[in-house]
Motif scaffolding. Structure first.
Motif, PDB file in Angstrom:
ATOM      1  N   PHE A   1       2.229  -7.690  -4.098  1.00 26.93           N
ATOM      2  CA  PHE A   1       1.012  -7.277  -3.418  1.00 26.93           C
ATOM      3  C   PHE A   1      -0.184  -7.423  -4.341  1.00 26.93           C
ATOM      4  CE2 PHE A   1       2.633  -5.408   0.444  1.00 26.93           C
ATOM      5  CZ  PHE A   1       3.937  -5.064   0.124  1.00 26.93           C
TER       6      PHE A   1
ATOM      7  N   GLN B   1      -1.438  -8.257   2.512  1.00 32.28           N
ATOM      8  CA  GLN B   1      -0.265  -8.096   3.374  1.00 32.28           C
ATOM      9  C   GLN B   1       1.052  -8.331   2.638  1.00 32.28           C
ATOM     10  OE1 GLN B   1      -1.636  -6.225   5.774  1.00 32.28           O
ATOM     11  NE2 GLN B   1      -0.122  -7.190   7.089  1.00 32.28           N
TER      12      GLN B   1
ATOM     13  N   TYR C   1      -3.227   9.204  -1.834  1.00 30.78           N
ATOM     14  CA  TYR C   1      -3.131   8.248  -0.728  1.00 30.78           C
ATOM     15  C   TYR C   1      -1.785   8.371  -0.025  1.00 30.78           C
ATOM     16  CZ  TYR C   1      -6.715   5.983  -3.606  1.00 30.78           C
ATOM     17  OH  TYR C   1      -7.829   5.705  -4.358  1.00 30.78           O
TER      18      TYR C   1
ATOM     19  N   TYR D   1       0.332   5.650   2.339  1.00 32.07           N
ATOM     20  CA  TYR D   1       0.441   4.312   2.900  1.00 32.07           C
ATOM     21  C   TYR D   1       1.715   4.241   3.749  1.00 32.07           C
ATOM     22  CZ  TYR D   1      -2.947   2.535  -0.541  1.00 32.07           C
ATOM     23  OH  TYR D   1      -4.064   2.296  -1.294  1.00 32.07           O
TER      24      TYR D   1
ATOM     25  N   GLN E   1       4.490   1.239   5.321  1.00 30.15           N
ATOM     26  CA  GLN E   1       4.975  -0.126   5.448  1.00 30.15           C
ATOM     27  C   GLN E   1       5.907  -0.181   6.638  1.00 30.15           C
ATOM     28  OE1 GLN E   1       6.651  -0.795   1.408  1.00 30.15           O
ATOM     29  NE2 GLN E   1       5.880  -2.878   1.662  1.00 30.15           N
TER      30      GLN E   1
ATOM     31  N   ARG F   1       5.790  -6.011   7.382  1.00 27.43           N
ATOM     32  CA  ARG F   1       4.323  -5.919   7.345  1.00 27.43           C
ATOM     33  C   ARG F   1       3.889  -5.376   5.998  1.00 27.43           C
ATOM     34  NH1 ARG F   1       2.837  -3.202  13.103  1.00 27.43           N
ATOM     35  NH2 ARG F   1       0.842  -4.244  12.813  1.00 27.43           N
ATOM     36  N   GLY F   2       2.613  -5.472   5.744  1.00 22.60           N
ATOM     37  CA  GLY F   2       2.101  -5.051   4.451  1.00 22.60           C
ATOM     38  C   GLY F   2       1.887  -3.560   4.368  1.00 22.60           C
ATOM     39  N   LEU F   3       1.100  -3.173   3.403  1.00 24.03           N
ATOM     40  CA  LEU F   3       0.789  -1.763   3.188  1.00 24.03           C
ATOM     41  C   LEU F   3      -0.428  -1.365   4.015  1.00 24.03           C
ATOM     42  CD1 LEU F   3       1.247  -1.545  -0.634  1.00 24.03           C
ATOM     43  CD2 LEU F   3       2.391  -0.089   1.006  1.00 24.03           C
TER      44      LEU F   3
ATOM     45  N   LEU G   1      -3.049   1.554   4.751  1.00 23.53           N
ATOM     46  CA  LEU G   1      -3.576   2.819   4.257  1.00 23.53           C
ATOM     47  C   LEU G   1      -3.766   3.764   5.434  1.00 23.53           C
ATOM     48  CD1 LEU G   1      -4.723   4.572   1.981  1.00 23.53           C
ATOM     49  CD2 LEU G   1      -6.940   3.479   2.366  1.00 23.53           C
TER      50      LEU G   1
ATOM     51  N   PHE H   1       8.340   2.867   6.161  1.00 22.47           N
ATOM     52  CA  PHE H   1       8.492   3.302   4.775  1.00 22.47           C
ATOM     53  C   PHE H   1       7.157   3.884   4.344  1.00 22.47           C
ATOM     54  CE2 PHE H   1      10.771   3.664   1.025  1.00 22.47           C
ATOM     55  CZ  PHE H   1      10.226   3.010  -0.056  1.00 22.47           C
TER      56      PHE H   1
ATOM     57  N   LEU I   1       4.674   5.688   1.629  1.00 18.47           N
ATOM     58  CA  LEU I   1       4.454   5.746   0.186  1.00 18.47           C
ATOM     59  C   LEU I   1       3.258   6.616  -0.130  1.00 18.47           C
ATOM     60  CD1 LEU I   1       4.986   1.972  -0.483  1.00 18.47           C
ATOM     61  CD2 LEU I   1       6.307   3.768  -1.582  1.00 18.47           C
TER      62      LEU I   1
ATOM     63  N   PHE J   1       2.622   4.940  -7.730  1.00 14.33           N
ATOM     64  CA  PHE J   1       3.311   5.198  -6.476  1.00 14.33           C
ATOM     65  C   PHE J   1       4.554   6.055  -6.654  1.00 14.33           C
ATOM     66  CE2 PHE J   1       1.280   2.584  -3.240  1.00 14.33           C
ATOM     67  CZ  PHE J   1       0.431   1.817  -4.022  1.00 14.33           C
TER      68      PHE J   1
END
Lengths: 112, 114
Positions: A90, A104, B34, B36, B38, B42-44, B46, B88, B90, B105
């Motif tokens: 990332f 992404q 934060y 996040y 997932q 797919r990505g992270l 926020l 998931f 985080l 993290f």
């Protein structure tokens, strides 16, 4: 507003080959840029970061990245891929307020 | 040194049940915190971030809420879980750009809503 674009959701390389993972960003302020790696079912681990100064930054596990302001890019490279490099990567940008915005992700596969 | 604790590691919950995920940070004060998420493939994303006690910014309108009752504690909640809440989760912290800006993290919580 800040944003990060990672080109290619999946990249596959052979063991020993060059790894190149692409990241472009947009930021209204001088960016702080980061690359993280994530192994399955784990949190993210920092590979390297750029804040100021030298535009070529070296990180852990032989990775490095170059900040190119004119291209708004921060691509991640490694000269020779290892099987253990298979993971998700990332790219992220930190805005002036400290909030971290992620791309992404790119899944790297390494073939024997 | 700073550490971040996130629990539980895995959770299976029925649709409509409540949720509470907790995250605590040690070894630093007044961190940015934060949450996040997932989703598979797919990505992270926020979800929430907080710059201080009681200060929560929501990034995406959804079925979740966050609270920060203490300086180093961040809680993610839901009154009624949906199937789409699976993913998931985080937790992360940083101390802003002046300290370098990178986030640290937790190990994540795998939530499956059934």
């Amino acid at each position: 507003a800040q944003s990060v674009t990672q080109l290619g959701s999946h990249v596959s390389v052979s063991e020993g080959a060059l790894v190149l993972l692409r990241c472009n960003y947009s930021s209204s302020v001088p960016p702080y840029l980061f690359w993280y790696v994530q192994y399955p079912n784990q949190g993210l681990q920092l590979l390297l970061k750029y804040t100021t100064g030298a535009t070529l930054v070296k990180g852990i596990n032989g990775f490095e990245a170059e900040f190119k302001k004119s291209e708004t890019s921060f691509h991640l490279t490694k000269p020779s891929a290892h099987m253990s490099d298979a993971a998700e990567y990332f790219c992220a940008v930190n805005n002036q307020g400290g909030k971290l915005i992620f791309g992404q992700g790119t899944e790297l596969s390494v073939k024997p | 040194s700073q550490t971040i604790h996130q629990w539980p590691a895995t959770l299976v919950q029925p649709v409509g049940s409540p949720l509470s995920l907790e995250c605590t940070v040690e070894g630093t004060s007044n961190p940015n915190l934060y949450w996040y998420r997932q989703a598979a493939g797919r990505g992270l994303q926020l979800l929430f971030y907080s710059v201080g006690i009681g200060q929560i910014s929501s990034e995406v309108p959804q079925n979740l809420s966050a609270s920060r009752p203490q300086d180093r504690q961040f809680i993610l909640s839901s009154k009624k879980l949906l199937l789409s809440d699976s993913g998931f989760y985080l937790c992360a912290w940083n101390t802003g750009r002046l300290a370098g800006g990178e986030a640290f993290f937790g190990q994540g919580t795998r939530l499956t809503v059934v």
